[in-house]
Design a protein around this motif. Structure first.
Motif, PDB file in Angstrom:
ATOM      1  N   ASP A 177     -22.328   9.361  72.818  1.00  0.00           N
ATOM      2  CA  ASP A 177     -21.799   9.432  72.139  1.00  0.00           C
ATOM      3  C   ASP A 177     -20.424   8.582  72.179  1.00  0.00           C
ATOM      4  O   ASP A 177     -20.451   8.472  73.679  1.00  0.00           O
ATOM      5  CB  ASP A 177     -20.736  10.441  71.407  1.00  0.00           C
ATOM      6  CG  ASP A 177     -21.317  11.304  69.832  1.00  0.00           C
ATOM      7  OD1 ASP A 177     -22.555  10.470  69.653  1.00  0.00           O
ATOM      8  OD2 ASP A 177     -21.845  11.971  70.148  1.00  0.00           O
ATOM      9  N   SER A 178     -19.935   7.551  71.792  1.00  0.00           N
ATOM     10  CA  SER A 178     -18.661   6.801  72.608  1.00  0.00           C
ATOM     11  C   SER A 178     -17.388   6.840  71.692  1.00  0.00           C
ATOM     12  O   SER A 178     -17.162   6.835  69.506  1.00  0.00           O
ATOM     13  CB  SER A 178     -18.923   5.615  72.494  1.00  0.00           C
ATOM     14  OG  SER A 178     -17.450   4.583  72.940  1.00  0.00           O
ATOM     15  N   GLU A 179     -16.320   7.177  72.335  1.00  0.00           N
ATOM     16  CA  GLU A 179     -14.626   7.333  71.343  1.00  0.00           C
ATOM     17  C   GLU A 179     -14.450   5.935  70.968  1.00  0.00           C
ATOM     18  O   GLU A 179     -13.385   5.833  70.203  1.00  0.00           O
ATOM     19  CB  GLU A 179     -14.044   8.112  72.213  1.00  0.00           C
ATOM     20  CG  GLU A 179     -13.287   7.645  73.555  1.00  0.00           C
ATOM     21  CD  GLU A 179     -11.690   8.401  73.577  1.00  0.00           C
ATOM     22  OE1 GLU A 179     -11.165   7.813  73.056  1.00  0.00           O
ATOM     23  OE2 GLU A 179     -11.568   8.696  74.754  1.00  0.00           O
ATOM     24  N   TRP A 180     -15.079   4.836  71.732  1.00  0.00           N
ATOM     25  CA  TRP A 180     -15.136   3.644  71.394  1.00  0.00           C
ATOM     26  C   TRP A 180     -15.728   3.100  70.354  1.00  0.00           C
ATOM     27  O   TRP A 180     -15.662   1.546  69.814  1.00  0.00           O
ATOM     28  CB  TRP A 180     -14.022   2.402  72.567  1.00  0.00           C
ATOM     29  CG  TRP A 180     -13.727   3.770  72.868  1.00  0.00           C
ATOM     30  CD1 TRP A 180     -14.001   3.386  74.458  1.00  0.00           C
ATOM     31  CD2 TRP A 180     -12.263   3.617  72.928  1.00  0.00           C
ATOM     32  NE1 TRP A 180     -12.797   4.587  75.310  1.00  0.00           N
ATOM     33  CE2 TRP A 180     -11.754   4.293  74.651  1.00  0.00           C
ATOM     34  CE3 TRP A 180     -10.811   2.722  71.894  1.00  0.00           C
ATOM     35  CZ2 TRP A 180     -10.389   4.267  75.498  1.00  0.00           C
ATOM     36  CZ3 TRP A 180     -10.160   3.027  72.847  1.00  0.00           C
ATOM     37  CH2 TRP A 180      -9.957   3.685  73.339  1.00  0.00           C
ATOM     38  N   SER A 181     -16.284   4.092  69.636  1.00  0.00           N
ATOM     39  CA  SER A 181     -17.799   3.286  68.757  1.00  0.00           C
ATOM     40  C   SER A 181     -16.311   3.541  67.119  1.00  0.00           C
ATOM     41  O   SER A 181     -15.298   4.281  66.960  1.00  0.00           O
ATOM     42  CB  SER A 181     -18.778   4.282  68.209  1.00  0.00           C
ATOM     43  OG  SER A 181     -18.634   5.413  68.055  1.00  0.00           O
ATOM     44  N   LEU A 182     -16.780   2.724  66.484  1.00  0.00           N
ATOM     45  CA  LEU A 182     -16.754   2.426  64.531  1.00  0.00           C
ATOM     46  C   LEU A 182     -16.092   4.011  64.151  1.00  0.00           C
ATOM     47  O   LEU A 182     -15.686   4.785  63.434  1.00  0.00           O
ATOM     48  CB  LEU A 182     -16.580   1.374  63.942  1.00  0.00           C
ATOM     49  CG  LEU A 182     -15.947   1.280  63.128  1.00  0.00           C
ATOM     50  CD1 LEU A 182     -14.509   1.008  62.857  1.00  0.00           C
ATOM     51  CD2 LEU A 182     -16.707  -0.068  61.974  1.00  0.00           C
TER      52      LEU A 182
END
Length: 453
Positions: free
Chosen positions: A407-412
């Motif tokens: 996961d990435s917190e910068w994904s939409l």
């Protein structure tokens, strides 16, 4: 019914000059409805998600004229909204100096005999090197702003700015021509700015690059067999007849130059591979490259360009032939800047998978030309909100604590989840609500869950 959180209000309010008063209210309601809609984003479902406190009576007329008219008959324009989005991005994210723009086209799958603007276009996702797949849909040319966030650890974010439809048929403007029109519009908005435009090989075309504005530096992919020439014009002899030469002798094409560099046994002269460290596609890489100056008459006229031939010694990446209209640019800058182009592919995937830009089904020209650009403008607003304020909210911290390895917190997807969670928390206040109001909220949540089923 849904409450707009305080940190989102000033960003949405900054877009108000693009609308009339009533249409701005509809815009705000649809924005929250789009975020809270959990199923397919057809306009009727979005409108129901925006007002879950009442169930729509399907035995009567739908009563969604205001929602449909927002796209079909409202006075707001795509260009006017894009201008406000551009101001929002540049001011809120403190983009100073030169601005990097990304251009590419994407296929939004659509079907229907009466849908305006449909055509059969290449489906990049389904195509392979040996087989080109086509599909029915709308082909959108999108211009996005690339923003690096050094404080975040995210390599790059692409925020949609302008989108226009590329219609089928030989008489219609091509994708490079549409890109040139959008670029000219952005240049008129910011006359004091300099821009770098990054595009793939399809946009290395005369329709875009011939007579390119001096404030714009283009970085793109070059054909391996491109006919390039020496920019140094040989001096004509006094007795020579005929027209004067405007370019020097023909130089090796990028592919031929790479073959000459492979045969080179010394480190002197031209066509010599040199190692350099470049940050590309999110990681530092050791690549081999060499450059030379040339003119590419069939594409950029007699404007000198810098040709960059790139090879990955580990073989993970295929040989790339790049060029830029800035002859003084270094090879490392050209390679890293061209790698920024991948963020627009991430943008397309997120808009289709998270915001379901392909979901709405419209038939008229007015609605078709407005729905997708509006959704992409909402995507930019959400991304600006998360970078400037959303990432500091308690809801963001809660979701960061349960993120997985991939996961990435910068994904939409993460940004929309945080906004959805914060909107629900702002709407439901169990400590201050009266029992009657709490029952209404519970009923609205039940309706919302049923709409998502």
């Amino acid at each position: 019914m849904w409450a707009m959180i305080a940190s989102l209000q000033p960003l949405v309010q900054a877009l108000a000059p693009a609308f009339t008063g009533p249409s701005f209210q509809t815009h705000c309601r649809l924005l929250l409805g789009w975020v809270l809609c959990l199923g397919q984003h057809r306009l009727c479902r979005v409108a129901d998600s925006a007002r879950p406190q009442t169930l729509r009576d399907h035995s009567q007329r739908h009563g969604l004229d205001t929602t449909y008219n927002f796209f079909e008959r409202s006075a707001w324009t795509v260009s006017g909204l894009a201008y406000r989005v551009a101001l929002l991005i540049l001011t809120r994210l403190n983009v100073s100096g030169g601005v990097t723009l990304l251009v590419d086209d994407t296929l939004a799958h659509k079907r229907g005999k009466h849908v305006w603007g449909l055509g059969w276009f290449r489906d990049a996702v389904a195509s392979t090197q040996k087989r080109t797949a086509t599909a029915s849909g709308h082909n959108w040319v999108v211009l996005a702003v690339a923003v690096g966030l050094p404080f975040s650890g995210a390599p790059l974010l692409a925020l949609p700015l302008l989108a226009r439809l590329h219609r089928p048929g030989k008489a219609q403007p091509s994708c490079p021509q549409i890109a040139r029109e959008m670029l000219a519009e952005v240049l008129s908005w910011f006359p004091g700015r300099r821009f770098t435009l990054v595009g793939d090989g399809a946009y290395a075309a005369k329709a875009l690059l011939a007579g390119l504005d001096e404030r714009v530096t283009f970085v793109g992919r070059m054909r391996g067999d491109a006919a390039v020439y020496d920019p140094r014009v040989p001096k004509a002899k006094p007795s020579q007849r005929g027209p004067k030469a405007h370019k020097g002798p023909r130089l090796p094409s990028p592919k031929q130059a790479a073959a000459q560099a492979d045969r080179k046994r010394t480190a002197a002269g031209d066509w010599v591979w040199r190692e350099l460290m470049v940050t590309a596609y999110g990681e530092a890489r050791v690549l081999q490259a060499f450059t030379y100056e040339a003119v590419w008459p069939t594409v950029s006229g007699l404007r000198p360009v810098r040709v960059v031939v790139v090879r990955d010694p580990q073989g993970k990446l295929r040989d790339a032939y790049l060029f830029t209209t800035d002859p003084q640019a270094s090879a490392a800058w050209v390679i890293s800047r061209f790698a920024w182009r991948w963020s627009i592919e991430v943008l397309f995937r997120a808009s289709k998978q998270v915001l379901d830009v392909e979901g709405p089904q419209h038939y008229s020209r007015e609605a078709v030309e407005k729905v997708a650009p509006w959704v992409w403008s909402v995507q930019s607003v959400i991304m600006v909100w998360y970078v400037t304020a959303g990432r500091a909210l308690p809801e963001a911290e809660e979701l960061r604590a349960v993120m997985g390895e991939w996961d990435s917190e910068w994904s939409l997807r993460h940004m929309v989840a945080v906004l959805r969670r914060a909107t629900l928390n702002a709407t439901i206040e169990p400590m201050s609500g009266e029992p009657r109001e709490m029952l209404k909220l519970i009923e609205a949540l039940k309706n919302c869950v049923n709409l998502a089923a």
